[in-house]
Design a protein around this motif. Structure first.
Motif, PDB file in Angstrom:
ATOM      1  N   ARG A  89       6.680   3.449   6.802  1.00 19.87           N
ATOM      2  CA  ARG A  89       6.541   4.854   6.432  1.00 19.87           C
ATOM      3  C   ARG A  89       6.937   5.039   4.982  1.00 19.87           C
ATOM      4  O   ARG A  89       7.918   4.471   4.503  1.00 19.87           O
ATOM      5  CB  ARG A  89       7.429   5.719   7.325  1.00 19.87           C
ATOM      6  N   ASP A  90       6.111   5.849   4.274  1.00 21.44           N
ATOM      7  CA  ASP A  90       6.450   6.164   2.882  1.00 21.44           C
ATOM      8  C   ASP A  90       6.845   7.631   2.781  1.00 21.44           C
ATOM      9  O   ASP A  90       6.862   8.349   3.785  1.00 21.44           O
ATOM     10  CB  ASP A  90       5.266   5.840   1.954  1.00 21.44           C
ATOM     11  N   HIS A  91       7.168   8.086   1.567  1.00 21.29           N
ATOM     12  CA  HIS A  91       7.568   9.464   1.328  1.00 21.29           C
ATOM     13  C   HIS A  91       6.627  10.123   0.330  1.00 21.29           C
ATOM     14  O   HIS A  91       7.030  10.920  -0.512  1.00 21.29           O
ATOM     15  CB  HIS A  91       9.016   9.525   0.810  1.00 21.29           C
ATOM     16  N   GLY A  92       5.350   9.774   0.448  1.00 23.99           N
ATOM     17  CA  GLY A  92       4.354  10.344  -0.441  1.00 23.99           C
ATOM     18  C   GLY A  92       3.698  11.572   0.153  1.00 23.99           C
ATOM     19  O   GLY A  92       4.184  12.178   1.111  1.00 23.99           O
ATOM     20  N   PRO A  93       2.548  11.954  -0.391  1.00 26.59           N
ATOM     21  CA  PRO A  93       1.856  13.173   0.082  1.00 26.59           C
ATOM     22  C   PRO A  93       1.115  12.984   1.391  1.00 26.59           C
ATOM     23  O   PRO A  93       0.597  13.961   1.942  1.00 26.59           O
ATOM     24  CB  PRO A  93       0.872  13.469  -1.062  1.00 26.59           C
ATOM     25  N   GLY A  94       1.030  11.774   1.898  1.00 28.83           N
ATOM     26  CA  GLY A  94       0.283  11.537   3.130  1.00 28.83           C
ATOM     27  C   GLY A  94      -1.175  11.206   2.853  1.00 28.83           C
ATOM     28  O   GLY A  94      -1.624  11.136   1.698  1.00 28.83           O
ATOM     29  N   ILE A  95      -1.911  11.013   3.898  1.00 26.35           N
ATOM     30  CA  ILE A  95      -3.325  10.648   3.802  1.00 26.35           C
ATOM     31  C   ILE A  95      -4.165  11.860   4.173  1.00 26.35           C
ATOM     32  O   ILE A  95      -3.928  12.478   5.213  1.00 26.35           O
ATOM     33  CB  ILE A  95      -3.663   9.473   4.744  1.00 26.35           C
ATOM     34  N   ASN A 151       0.829  -1.199   0.000  1.00 26.65           N
ATOM     35  CA  ASN A 151       0.000   0.000   0.000  1.00 26.65           C
ATOM     36  C   ASN A 151       0.873   1.263   0.000  1.00 26.65           C
ATOM     37  O   ASN A 151       0.590   2.246  -0.682  1.00 26.65           O
ATOM     38  CB  ASN A 151      -0.909  -0.013   1.230  1.00 26.65           C
ATOM     39  N   ALA A 152       1.989   1.215   0.773  1.00 28.94           N
ATOM     40  CA  ALA A 152       2.894   2.370   0.813  1.00 28.94           C
ATOM     41  C   ALA A 152       3.576   2.583  -0.529  1.00 28.94           C
ATOM     42  O   ALA A 152       3.733   3.724  -0.985  1.00 28.94           O
ATOM     43  CB  ALA A 152       3.923   2.166   1.920  1.00 28.94           C
ATOM     44  N   LEU A 153       3.998   1.512  -1.194  1.00 30.11           N
ATOM     45  CA  LEU A 153       4.653   1.636  -2.497  1.00 30.11           C
ATOM     46  C   LEU A 153       3.690   2.149  -3.560  1.00 30.11           C
ATOM     47  O   LEU A 153       4.062   2.962  -4.413  1.00 30.11           O
ATOM     48  CB  LEU A 153       5.225   0.281  -2.920  1.00 30.11           C
ATOM     49  N   LYS A 154       2.426   1.692  -3.477  1.00 31.54           N
ATOM     50  CA  LYS A 154       1.479   2.039  -4.528  1.00 31.54           C
ATOM     51  C   LYS A 154       0.976   3.466  -4.381  1.00 31.54           C
ATOM     52  O   LYS A 154       0.854   4.194  -5.367  1.00 31.54           O
ATOM     53  CB  LYS A 154       0.306   1.062  -4.502  1.00 31.54           C
ATOM     54  N   HIS A 155       0.703   3.884  -3.175  1.00 30.91           N
ATOM     55  CA  HIS A 155       0.047   5.179  -2.972  1.00 30.91           C
ATOM     56  C   HIS A 155       0.959   6.220  -2.330  1.00 30.91           C
ATOM     57  O   HIS A 155       0.591   7.392  -2.304  1.00 30.91           O
ATOM     58  CB  HIS A 155      -1.189   5.004  -2.089  1.00 30.91           C
ATOM     59  N   GLY A 156       2.080   5.799  -1.777  1.00 30.66           N
ATOM     60  CA  GLY A 156       2.948   6.749  -1.100  1.00 30.66           C
ATOM     61  C   GLY A 156       4.100   7.183  -1.960  1.00 30.66           C
ATOM     62  O   GLY A 156       4.082   8.217  -2.612  1.00 30.66           O
ATOM     63  N   GLU A 164      -5.314  -2.267  -2.843  1.00 28.36           N
ATOM     64  CA  GLU A 164      -5.690  -0.863  -2.685  1.00 28.36           C
ATOM     65  C   GLU A 164      -6.840  -0.770  -1.696  1.00 28.36           C
ATOM     66  O   GLU A 164      -7.805  -1.506  -1.794  1.00 28.36           O
ATOM     67  CB  GLU A 164      -6.115  -0.297  -4.044  1.00 28.36           C
ATOM     68  N   ASN A 165      -6.729   0.148  -0.754  1.00 26.65           N
ATOM     69  CA  ASN A 165      -7.789   0.259   0.242  1.00 26.65           C
ATOM     70  C   ASN A 165      -8.231   1.697   0.475  1.00 26.65           C
ATOM     71  O   ASN A 165      -9.388   1.933   0.735  1.00 26.65           O
ATOM     72  CB  ASN A 165      -7.316  -0.322   1.569  1.00 26.65           C
TER      73      ASN A 165
END
Length: 553
Positions: free
Chosen positions: A433-439, A408-413, A550-551
């Protein structure tokens, strides 16, 4: 030594706390206090009125008898004295007057032939003019005009006084026609003793009335509160899920009507819950049956798609380029449908309470490394975990959790995704923890909901919307949980907390299951073996290579 203001305030606060607890904690205590206050008020009022009426009656009766006797003596004896009597004559007459039936002291005052004041008393100078109030002397000696309404120039006056804590009655009168002035002193101590005895009797009666009212209040409180207590027990049993709880109803009062209302509400609730349970069970059975029925044709379709996929990968170009996009779409959709069926079956197991743990000793670092390596994520994931951190968990379900969180972190983060492992007492804390835009804040409360997708613009995606919900269910079955948040420096953080040893949870559930006669949800879990006891070796929503569903984002 004096108390400080803070100490006094603390003591006052403690007293208020105790009083508030006494006031609001016990209904029985409040009923007894109210009954007691009402009884005390009534008893004190009745006793006060009775004492006042008896006091006035006793004093008036004694006073009237004494004054009547004194007046009679003044008319019979004092009036017979000469105009200017001697002291001996006054002394003798005073003694005779004192020997009347009321036994009072007498003081006679007159003027002799030389104009000097002559005094005679019956008690050898123990009753003197100093004992007579000045206001009474002035009233006795004051001559009033004679009229049709007032036949006599002098009248009899009296006054109650207290001398040395002893009550007395003092009276005075003047003989008409320049006769002597007489004063009388009568002790009221016997009457005071009688009134004190009456006061003690009324006080004892008031105390007995208060005790009786407290006993009556206790009996009344028991009578009133017993149905309320039964109602409370029934409500508590109803809240515990014992929907067949009913109250025994007797009588026609308000409490009986309340019990009938409770029984009707409980009956309606039981029927509603039964209907909802039946519909839920039917829905769950439908999903389970549908999932099982779909597995047979899906197996055949999967076999065909695998052949087609091999043709796509063949160098000979066995697939017409015109239909190659359609074939690839069929292959991906078949894989997605297969994942969805497996996820639905797993969700059905959780809902039915049949999912079981298969525990084994797991090195957490090795388990995470194996999960990442199996899905070819080594280049995109950073692992911060010491080797040698052991836990007694279900390795397959832990793999499902990790695969969903990391995928989920790789796909959306956004990579790199960092996975860290820490020990906190008897708990394992794994953070992804990912480095994306957050939730988004409005999405955070729903990230673990089933079929929830944050963007309505992409209702069709590679995932089914069940991955994170299955992950959190797998955490719960271990006695742990998962939380989602946004890191201050950016990106989303999923925190997984699991006990290092889940065997006590299984033992508790086994005991509970044995006591209920159904074996429990985890009653036959074992340490060894690769299946989970549900006939499924890997269908937790991650059978594809990417391994994530995906959730939310």
């Amino acid at each position: 030594m004096t108390d400080s203001p803070g100490g006094l305030r603390g003591w006052a606060a403690a007293r208020r706390t105790v009083l508030s607890r006494l006031r609001f904690t016990s209904l029985r205590l409040r009923l007894v206090v109210v009954f007691g206050l009402v009884a005390l008020t009534a008893a004190v009022s009745a006793s006060g009125i009775a004492y006042w009426l008896n006091r006035e009656a006793v004093l008036t009766r004694t006073q009237d008898a004494v004054l009547r006797d004194f007046q009679q003596e003044m008319q019979n004896r004092a009036s017979s004295l000469p105009m200017h009597p001697t002291q001996d004559e006054l002394q003798y007459t005073a003694g005779q007057m004192a020997n009347s039936s009321q036994r009072f002291s007498v003081l006679l005052v007159a003027q002799d032939e030389r104009g000097r004041t002559v005094v005679g008393n019956s008690d050898l100078d123990t009753f003197t003019l100093e004992d007579v109030p000045k206001s009474l002397q002035r009233a006795v000696n004051r001559q009033q005009p004679v009229s049709s309404a007032n036949e006599y120039p002098y009248h009899l006056y009296w006054q109650r006084i207290v001398d040395g804590d002893k009550p007395y009655l003092v009276g005075g009168a003047k003989v008409i026609g320049s006769g002597p002035t007489g004063y009388m002193l009568k002790s009221l101590e016997p009457e005071a003793k009688d009134l004190n005895s009456l006061a003690w009797s009324l006080g004892i009666a008031t105390g007995l009335a208060l005790i009786g009212s407290a006993l009556l209040a206790q009996a009344a409180a028991t009578t009133v509160l017993k149905p309320v207590h039964r109602l409370g027990i029934a409500a508590r049993r109803l809240g515990e899920g014992k929907l067949d709880t009913r109250l025994r109803v007797s009588g026609t009062d308000e409490l009986a009507e309340l019990s009938r209302t409770f029984n009707r509400a409980a009956e309606s609730l039981e029927k509603t819950v039964a209907d909802m349970s039946a519909r839920e069970e039917a829905s769950r059975r439908f999903v389970a049956d549908m999932s099982h029925e779909l597995r047979t044709p899906l197996t055949a379709i999967t076999a065909v798609t695998e052949v087609l996929e091999e043709e796509l990968d063949a160098e000979s170009g066995g697939i017409d380029p015109m239909i190659e996009p359609a074939v690839r779409l069929v292959v991906s959709e078949t894989r997605r449908l297969n994942n969805l069926v497996e996820n639905l079956m797993e969700v059905t197991r959780f809902d039915a309470g049949t999912a079981r743990l298969v525990l084994d000793d797991v090195d957490i670092a090795d388990q995470i490394t194996a999960c990442i390596d199996a899905r070819a994520w080594l280049d995109a994931v950073e692992l911060d975990a010491e080797r040698g951190i052991m836990a007694h968990l279900d390795p397959r379900r832990l793999d499902v959790i990790l695969a969903n969180l990391i995928g989920n972190a790789l796909k959306h983060g956004g990579s790199p995704v960092r996975v860290s492992v820490r020990e906190e007492g008897e708990e394992l804390v794994i953070k992804v923890r990912d480095h994306g835009p957050g939730i988004p804040e409005d999405v955070l409360p729903h990230v673990f909901d089933r079929f929830y997708k944050a963007s309505a613009s992409r209702p069709r995606s590679d995932g089914s919307g069940l991955g994170l919900s299955i992950a959190v269910e797998n955490a719960h079955i271990h006695g742990g949980g998962i939380t989602a948040a946004n890191a201050p420096e950016g990106g989303a953080v999923f925190t997984l907390r699991l006990p290092r040893d889940a065997s006590p949870l299984i033992e508790d559930e086994t005991r509970n299951g044995d006591s209920k006669g159904n074996g429990g949800r985890s009653g036959n879990a074992t340490r060894s073996g690769k299946t989970d006891g549900d006939g499924n070796t890997g269908g937790d929503g991650n059978t594809d290579r990417n391994g994530a569903e995906e959730n939310a984002r």
